[in-house]
Design an enzyme around this catalytic site. Structure first.
Site, short mmCIF file in Angstrom:
data_model
loop_
_atom_site.label_atom_id
_atom_site.label_comp_id
_atom_site.label_asym_id
_atom_site.label_seq_id
_atom_site.Cartn_x
_atom_site.Cartn_y
_atom_site.Cartn_z
N ASP A 472 -2.57 -7.19 13.21
CA ASP A 472 -1.35 -7.02 12.44
C ASP A 472 -0.41 -8.17 12.79
O ASP A 472 -0.59 -8.82 13.82
CB ASP A 472 -0.71 -5.67 12.80
CG ASP A 472 0.59 -5.43 12.05
OD1 ASP A 472 0.67 -5.80 10.88
OD2 ASP A 472 1.53 -4.89 12.68
N ASP A 834 0.37 -2.14 16.16
CA ASP A 834 1.38 -1.48 16.99
C ASP A 834 2.12 -0.37 16.26
O ASP A 834 3.02 0.23 16.83
CB ASP A 834 2.41 -2.51 17.49
CG ASP A 834 3.30 -3.01 16.36
OD1 ASP A 834 2.82 -3.10 15.23
OD2 ASP A 834 4.48 -3.30 16.63
N ASP A 838 -0.90 0.91 10.89
CA ASP A 838 -2.19 0.40 11.33
C ASP A 838 -3.13 1.52 11.80
O ASP A 838 -4.26 1.24 12.18
CB ASP A 838 -2.00 -0.60 12.48
CG ASP A 838 -1.01 -1.69 12.14
OD1 ASP A 838 -1.09 -2.21 11.02
OD2 ASP A 838 -0.16 -2.02 12.98
#
Length: 1133
Positions: A472, A834, A838
């Site tokens: 990410d 995080d 995700d």
């Protein structure tokens, strides 16, 4: 049958798709067969179990299908009392069909599906979920099928609450309890002992006792008991821990249809109950849709995201309700509601309706994924069974050899059988499973010391085989916080100059939009919310105020509207005309919508304004075309290419006749006036570039998956090293089919070069270099194009995945889809993120790493307390080390009239093998990643060749020791009238014992290689010290054994010192040959065999596709629009 039938089928099994949320297990399909008990068969099996001393029950436990077929008759599902389930992985389960008396109202609840009323409810429980018999569907269906088609309007009908009678009729759903079974110690003991490995141990121990190996058998019994007790303690402890985490019983207040409020246990909640959430919040015991008020919720237990989330009321006209699409309006079980407000006039708090209970909740899905994990398709575990079968083959050869040799003598049949079976117990050693798992245990403990926590130990071995890692962007590769770089107001006439400080903006809609368009809330007087929004508010200088409890003062100040929050401007001369603004309606940010909006009023409710904030392309599409500057695309491209995070803002006036309390989101977010751009600087974390470089040097692909702008993502990818300075970016643009056009796919150059700035000559030069293989390139694609590519150009998808490095504007479900598609190409995919967006990808990946402050987040298999990606190469290095850990035990038994003694076996297995196995893996991983992956297969050519050749060398050494011994003048032959251990001590046994002891130490040194996955052997100080101690001990036993030890181990006294030194020299020669052999195998000695068999295609699809793409002279076709009918398929077979 699989799935839930649409119409009335003849019979089948219903397994509706679970909610596809980030934390949910993927959809599984089950097959079922119905059976009924046959009494005479059951009694016959009982008699057979007694006569076979329980072996028949053991067989039924290992093969459930055989147990069902032996005791039952097949029958239609409607009449079954036993079901045989088989999942998509081939695993089989036996469950019992239960019955329950139904309330009259419950019959009415089921009648729409059953077609007729029955007095009993037939159901079964599997993995915590309740499946009920639906006669009309002819299948067992999850009970959630009764409410899975609820619309938002349906949920609002429950706002007034259920009557007590209605609640009782809904008991068909079962209790609202995530019940984790904690088995008794006795049941755990029986299940552990019936493990095939322990059954084999019982057989081995019985054989050793028969052969008078009392000490060795007793030692194995003690070790096994200790192992079982430790295992039972850990299993029980883990079950209790999960149970305490899962079981959540609290008192809640529900509203009844009569208008009264009823306090009851959360266990009694059923879907449809109206729950009143107190102002101070609570730990939610169920999934519920928020109908009134706002809730600040901490979802870190589910997602690993530490930033609380603002939940707003469910839109009444929102169509079919789905927890996935309405995440911002759904309160999930197990999350902590920090505060609730605005839902109950005069009393505070909020109102929600229960939508799911028990294992059907978000928390239930998570607990289920921990209790019943999917089997990991990893070649290492499959080959472990084959490896044991290979050892079994070696044992069979030894058994045949023993039978042939011993049958030529006057050995009795009983002793011949004992000697033959003894070979099996020696070649398949009791300590083998412990030796295989020791490496995993070491890796897990090292990870924990480095701040990486693992909740799925089986994935540790997979981590060393990862070939592609997705990252990410925001908060993972870049800093979490953003700094406001400036504001650029815009209108149809164009953009104004960039204003670096928003406080310098004149009073107007732009400043009000920045101050008001957010979901920040106050908790204990401190603002709480998204870091980006906190920075945005801070840059304006405005202050947030919220109504205190039931205080109606603010409502009256702003025209009687229900006020959610008030933004007050600073007392600043530059903004002397500024007035406070009240937020009366809020539509929170959604990753799928890429925007948020608010409705505000001025004091006295004189004027109402709606503000919108979000992705520039999305906001511009919702604004009136004449209000968007003509330079919008170029300006956005300039900022994004420089790595800035850009948000667009817009507004519109809402006129007096609009009811602000019931206004719909769609009505607010249309025909807006474009206000301008908010430019924010997002710095790359200093560790990111170093880690990405390390991974690329190790030939490990890195991919960025983000929700940000594609040009911003490309800039960050260049900054952190995913894209080299001499590598170019090609943008993939795909459009779906519309009424006016066919789907199209196009590859074009972007900035550096973008399509607009690249000249035709530069495109021609680039294309020529690209097709000649001179220029390396990467593909970049956004979420819309990715969706169109998957839907309309599936034949091109593998090609794009092979070269794609930047995936931008990706929705959470698209991230998960990307990981899945990469896995279809046989990549071992890692994912590092995080946040909540995700979670789906983290759980779908082979190795998911969540950057979270929590010690262990259920959002992913691995959780790192570090706030940067430096944990990724550390994880791969540590787990590569565990893959290489293997203890090779070589032992040969002289199948003549002798055998090793009881205490000799004990000395080898306990002192040498076990001690070396314990300390062998303590050296730690290499300090750098190597491009070569550790072999995932135990049956790989280097592993089997090493094992076979070393075994031959060990046999050669022991045969040499025997020949040297028998050639001595003082050699005393065996007593032919005795056999086995009764022939001890003797010279043959002593010489083989002496050399074998050295060979254990030799093999421990040879197979404990440092390069390229582990640190050199001398770094493992404990292992080196143990080696020296054991070498000294063996030398003492060979050269100058004390009489006590010699008598204890039944060693023959050999006075010839020259012979003893010759044995030591033979061991040294054995070591030299084994070490040289292993070194040659590591250096590729076996490559000549591969040359002889010819070059074969890789079994991995991505490697085969990479070769095909490298040989493709016209890929990718630049600036050539493609339609599905013109696509060329590259085969993968």
């Amino acid at each position: 049958s699989t799935g839930c039938p649409e119409e009335e089928p003849p019979g089948g099994f219903c397994s509706p798709s679970p909610r596809r949320e980030p934390h949910c297990k993927p959809e599984t399909h089950m097959d079922v067969q119905g059976f009924r008990w046959v009494r005479w068969r059951v009694w016959l099996c009982h008699i057979g179990s007694v006569l076979s001393l329980g072996l028949l029950l053991v067989l039924f436990r290992w093969r459930p299908r055989l147990g069902v077929l032996a005791r039952c008759n097949s029958c239609p599902l409607a009449f079954a009392n036993i079901l045989l389930l088989r999942d998509s992985f081939g695993q089989q389960y036996v469950v019992e069909v239960l019955t329950e008396e139904l309330e009259e109202g419950s019959l009415q609840l089921l009648c729409t599906l059953n077609g007729f009323q029955v007095p009993l409810l037939h159901y079964y429980l599997f993995e915590g979920l309740r499946y009920v018999w639906m006669a009309r569907k002819g299948a067992f269906c999850r009970v959630s099928v009764l409410n899975e088609d609820w619309t938002c309007a349906d949920i609002y009908r429950f706002r007034e609450g259920l009557s007590r009678l209605e609640q009782n009729t809904r008991k068909i759903y079962g209790t609202n309890l995530i019940n984790v079974p904690v088995k008794s110690f006795m049941r755990l003991l029986i299940e552990e002992v019936l493990n095939p490995f322990y059954v084999f141990q019982v057989f081995s121990i019985a054989l050793w006792l028969t052969d008078s190996y009392y000490y060795y058998a007793a030692c194995i019994v003690i070790i096994s008991l200790i192992s079982i007790c430790v295992s039972l303690y850990e299993i029980r402890k883990q079950s209790n821990t999960i149970r305490s985490m899962a079981q959540q019983i609290t008192n809640v207040t529900v509203r009844r249809s009569s208008g009264e409020e009823d306090s009851l246990s959360s266990v009694e909640l059923v879907p449809g109950d109206c729950v009143l959430i107190p102002q101070e919040g609570l730990l939610l015991p169920c999934d519920a849709a928020l109908l009134a008020g706002e809730c600040m919720v901490n979802e870190s237990m589910l997602t690993g995201e530490s930033v609380p989330v603002m939940k707003t009321p469910l839109p009444a006209a929102g169509g079919r309700y789905s927890p996935e699409t309405q995440r911002r309006h759904t309160l999930f079980c197990g999350t902590q509601c920090i505060q609730a407000k605005g839902g109950r006039p005069g009393r505070g708090g909020a109102i929600a309706v229960v939508t799911s209970t028990g294992f059907f909740t978000a928390k239930g899905d998570l607990v289920s994924s921990i209790l019943y994990p999917q089997p990991i398709n990893f070649r290492f575990y499959q080959d472990a069974i084959k490896f044991l079968l290979f050892l079994g083959g070696v044992a069979l050869c030894g058994t045949v050899y023993s039978i042939v040799i011993l049958s030529r003598t006057n050995t009795t049949w009983w002793e011949l059988v004992i000697r033959a079976l003894d070979i099996v117990t020696i070649v398949v050693p009791p300590a083998l499973p412990a030796a295989i798992t020791t490496g995993t245990i070491y890796a897990q403990s090292r990870l924990k010391r480095e701040g990486v926590f693992c909740i799925s130990p089986p994935r540790i071995n997979i981590s060393g085989k990862v070939s592609l890692f997705c990252f990410d962007k925001t908060g993972t590769l870049t800093e979490e916080g953003l700094d406001v770089w400036g504001v650029m107001e815009g209108s149809g006439a164009g953009f104004s100059e960039l204003v670096p400080d928003p406080r310098l903006l004149p009073q107007g809609p732009m400043l009000s939009a920045m101050a008001c368009c957010h979901s920040v809330a106050l908790l204990g007087g401190q603002p709480l919310g998204d870091p980006l929004e906190l920075k945005m508010i801070e840059s304006t200088g405005w202050e947030l105020e919220e109504p205190a409890g039931d205080d109606k003062t603010l409502d009256s100040d702003f025209g009687g509207h229900r006020v959610l929050a008030v933004m007050r401007p600073p007392a600043c001369p530059l903004q002397s005309e500024s007035v406070a603004v009240a937020l009366v309606q809020r539509f929170p940010f959604s990753s799928s919508l890429q925007r948020m909006s608010v409705v505000t009023v001025n004091p006295e409710g004189q004027s109402s304004l709606a503000f919108i904030k979000g992705a520039p392309e999305m906001v511009a599409s919702l604004c009136l075309r004449e209000s968007v500057p003509a330079q919008f695309s170029n300006t956005l491209r300039t900022f994004a290419s420089d790595g800035f995070r850009v948000l667009a803002l817009g507004y519109k006036t809402l006129y007096g006749q609009t009811d602000l309390s019931t206004i719909e989101r769609g009505e607010v977010e249309r025909d807006m006036q474009f206000l301008g751009l908010l430019v924010m600087k997002n710095l790359v974390k200093p560790e990111s570039a170093e880690v990405i470089t390390t991974l690329r040097l190790a030939h490990l692909r890195t991919v960025m998956v983000t929700g940000d702008n594609v040009l911003t993502a490309v800039n960050v990818a260049r900054t952190c090293g995913m894209l080299g300075s001499n590598e170019r970016v090609i943008f993939v643009h795909a459009t779906p089919q519309t009424a006016q056009s066919l789907p199209s796919l196009r590859f074009h150059l972007g900035e550096g070069g973008t399509e607009d700035t690249a000249t035709q000559s530069s495109i021609d030069m680039y294309t020529q270099g690209l097709y000649q293989g001179v220029i390396n390139y990467h593909l970049a694609i956004n979420g819309k194009s990715f969706s169109a590519l998957c839907d309309h150009f599936p034949e091109y998808l593998p090609k794009v995945l092979m070269r794609g490095t930047v995936y931008a504007r990706m929705a959470p479900e698209q991230k998960t889809q990307l990981v899945t598609e990469l896995q279809k190409l046989n990549y071992r995919v890692g994912m590092c993120g995080d946040g909540a967006n995700d979670c789906g990808a983290l759980r779908a990946a082979d190795v998911g790493v969540s950057l979270s402050e929590a010690e262990a987040s259920v959002a992913s298999p691995f959780t790192s307390k570090s706030d940067n990606i430096s944990c990724v190469p550390l994880l791969i290095r540590l787990t590569s080390n565990s893959n290489e850990y293997c203890n090779v035990k070589g032992k040969i038994i002289c199948a003549e009239k002798t055998n090793l003694g009881d205490l000799q076996f004990l000395f080898f297995d306990m002192v040498l093998v076990t001690l070396l196995a314990i300390v062998m893996g303590k050296g730690g991983p290499s300090t750098e990643l190597h491009p070569q992956r550790p072999p995932a297969s135990l049956l790989a050519l280097p592993v089997l060749a090493s094992l076979t050749l070393h075994t031959l060398l060990l046999i050669l050494g022991q045969v040499s020791a025997l020949l040297i011994t028998t050639s001595q003048d003082w050699f005393v032959p065996l007593n032919s009238t005795m056999s086995g251990a009764a022939n001890l001590p003797n010279l043959e046994d002593t010489s083989v014992f002496d050399l074998s002891g050295y060979q254990y130490i030799i093999m421990a040194v040879v197979v404990t290689k440092g390069y390229p996955y582990k640190r050199p052997l001398y770094y493992n100080v404990v292992f080196v010290c143990v080696l020296l101690v054991l070498f000294a001990l063996m030398s003492w036993l060979v050269l100058a054994p004390v009489p006590f030890l010699r008598k204890l181990l039944k060693l023959y006294y050999i006075p010839d010192m020259n012979f003893k030194i010759l044995l030591v020299a033979l061991a040294a020669l054995n070591f030299v040959f084994c070490f040289l052999l292993e070194m040659l195998i590591d250096r590729g000695m076996l490559n000549c065999l591969r040359l002889l068999r010819g070059r074969r295609q890789s079994k991995k699809q991505y490697k085969r596709l990479d070769v095909l793409l490298s040989d493709s002279p016209s890929w990718p076709p630049l600036d050539q629009p493609l339609v599905p009918s013109q696509c060329t398929v590259i085969g993968l077979s």
